[in-house]
Structures are given as structure tokens and as C-alpha cells.
Design a protein around this motif. Sequence first.
Motif, short mmCIF file in Angstrom:
data_model
loop_
_atom_site.label_atom_id
_atom_site.label_comp_id
_atom_site.label_asym_id
_atom_site.label_seq_id
_atom_site.Cartn_x
_atom_site.Cartn_y
_atom_site.Cartn_z
N HIS A 76 0.83 -1.20 0.00
CA HIS A 76 0.00 0.00 0.00
C HIS A 76 0.86 1.25 0.00
CE1 HIS A 76 0.65 1.00 4.27
NE2 HIS A 76 0.59 -0.28 4.49
N PRO A 77 0.33 2.34 -0.59
CA PRO A 77 1.09 3.59 -0.66
C PRO A 77 1.28 4.18 0.74
CG PRO A 77 -0.78 3.58 -2.18
CD PRO A 77 -0.96 2.43 -1.25
N GLN B 13 -8.11 3.36 -4.93
CA GLN B 13 -7.49 3.56 -6.25
C GLN B 13 -8.14 4.73 -7.00
OE1 GLN B 13 -5.61 0.58 -7.98
NE2 GLN B 13 -5.64 1.32 -10.08
N ALA C 215 -2.82 4.52 -4.99
CA ALA C 215 -2.16 3.74 -6.04
C ALA C 215 -2.61 4.15 -7.43
CB ALA C 215 -2.43 2.25 -5.82
#
Length: 360
Positions: free
Chosen positions: A10-11, A168, A35
Motif C-alpha cells: 500500500h502507498p 485507487q 495507487a
Amino acid sequence: MNVSTPGESHPPVTVQPWGNAPDGQPLFLYTLAGAGGLRAALTNFGAILVSLHAPDRAGVPADVVLGHDRAEPYFDPATSPYFGATIGRYGNRIRGGRFTLDGQVHQLALNNGPNALHGGPTGFHARVWEGRILGGPVPAVEFSYLSADGEEGYPGNVAARVTYTLTQDALVIDYAASTDAPTVLNLTNHTYWNLAGGERDVLDHELTLHADQITAVDETLIPTGELRPVAGTPLDFRTGRRIGERVNDEDEQLRFAGGYDHNFVLRGSGLRTVGELFDPTSGRVLTVQTTEPGVQFYSGNFLDGSIAGKGGQVYGHRWAACLETQHFPDSPGHPDFPNVVLRPGETFTSRTVYRCSVRA
């Protein structure tokens, strides 16, 4: 601070100091990187959405919400008319700032002519919240605030929580609240959307709302109790239409508000798609989903060029569109409106999704 570690899918979520509130409490700016190319910034002052960068049809990102680069302008209503703020305890207006609950009359501050607006002068939008970065597969930040019994005239100690999650392709806002005494509650977010990146007004934005009625208002923008059909009026957005197409029509409702500033009665229930905002120039699309029964569409009528926002950009007349998912205005005075009373042992929950996409 970066809360991701090498190998995580995950970011990251980052947090940095962002000055101090008027009372000296420390403020922080949380940045969520999605993302799919979305990037959001939030602060614990007012649980405010400070920025949301979204790509256009060419993949070029721009900030699609109005606001400021620094914390200080958010402290003054003259420079921040609720930009991006979490609104409570009661979003929108209450007639005369007065409501009766279980036989007891409660008087609120009058901060919008003869009425109470958005929880009062020091409502949730002007409070310092506790921020917490959440773990999980997508970046998320939770803000919590304990509103004391009697704050702004409202009864009960209310524990409120708002969680921002960046998926997203969407910003998801989850609300939760509980109380130790009967009270009224109407939480919303007051982001000013401009899908052109804040560079021009939104009159060419196309709006669709899945609503057949509005709660008609009087000259002080308080509901009369009538659920008025939008058919045949300038408030009919059931098919996509430019905001500027009929905003200046001769119509009593528009005259009262100086444009659009109305609660639309949404079709259906549960989490569903209730509307869409589209900027033909950039191709950006904002799709709105919510569990709430209404949405306040406000066309930035009171923006007048006196506020310089991010990068010094002057915010002129109708420079943004607000789509505030909510229960109805002045519901305590209208027993037939959806219930806004929260009692001990109950938990209020609500979800709104602002989904970003592009159209050719």
C-alpha cells in the motif's frame, strides 16, 4: 513520518507539522497517496480536506478542491467559508437556532441571519481533532473529537469520528458518532469542488442529481416543509445540465439563495450513486455515492473575489460546487423529515464516496 515499510503493497501516508491552532494546539497535515494517482491532504483542524489531486484525461493531475496552502486562513470565516471542513453537530440550518427535544427547548447561536448554521461559530469545523493513521491495504486517516455537553447549545457528550480513505479511484468518508444523552446530529463535509483545477468558475461544469424533489425554502433558506418537484424548474438536474444554464433564471427559489443552495431529496436508500459532476474541458468526473437521504448543492454564490486561495488564486463568483451529503435542513422542526435524533446506546454511521474518473 512515513508509515509504510519496504515491501508493503500500500502507498504511504505521511504527516508533518502544520503550525498551531488559535488556542496553541498543534496542527498536522496528513498526505495520502493512492495507487491510482489520487493524492489527498488533510488536517486535524476541522478534520478538513485541504487538497485532492486528480488527473485529467491527459493524465495531468490538478487540485480539484478550494482551500489554502497554510493553516491560518482556515481559522477565519472571512477567508475560509467552511472550505473542506467536517460540519457538525448539525450541518445546514436550524430555524431560529432553536429546537425542542423530549419537551426541552435548546437555543443555539444565531450565525446565519435569524438562523443557526453548520453547528455554530465554533462547530466541528473550528475544532482541533485527534488524528490517527490507520493501517491496512489503502491509506487512511481517522479523526476523532469529543463534543462536550452544552457545546454550542447542543445537549449530550458526543463522540464523533470521521475516517478518510483513499482508494485507487475514490475518497471515501465514513462518519460515526455516539452520545450519552439525547441530541440531534447531522454530519457532512463542505468541500468546494472545482474540477478545472480551481482556475475558473464552474458554470460550464455539468451536474446530474438523482433527485425528483427539493426541500423548498423561504427567504431565509429554511425549509417550508414542502417537498417540491424539480420537474419544470431550474432545479431539475435529473439529466446532466450545465450549472450555468439556468442559475440566473427568474425563479423564487433561486432568488432566495442567490443561485443554487438547496437540499435535494435523493432517490433510494443505502449506499448508492446519487449524482455526478463533469468538467468537459479537463474530462474529470466526480461521481457521488452516499447513504444519506439528501445532498445540498451550493453553487458558490457568496464567493465574490475577496478570498485568495492556493497559489494566490482568487476565488470569484461561483468558483466551486459543493455537494454536501446530509440529512435535511431544520429536521428538528419537521417531524416528517428523516430522523436526526441520536440517543444513548445508538451509533450514527454514514458513508459518502467521491469517485474520480475521466471521460473522453
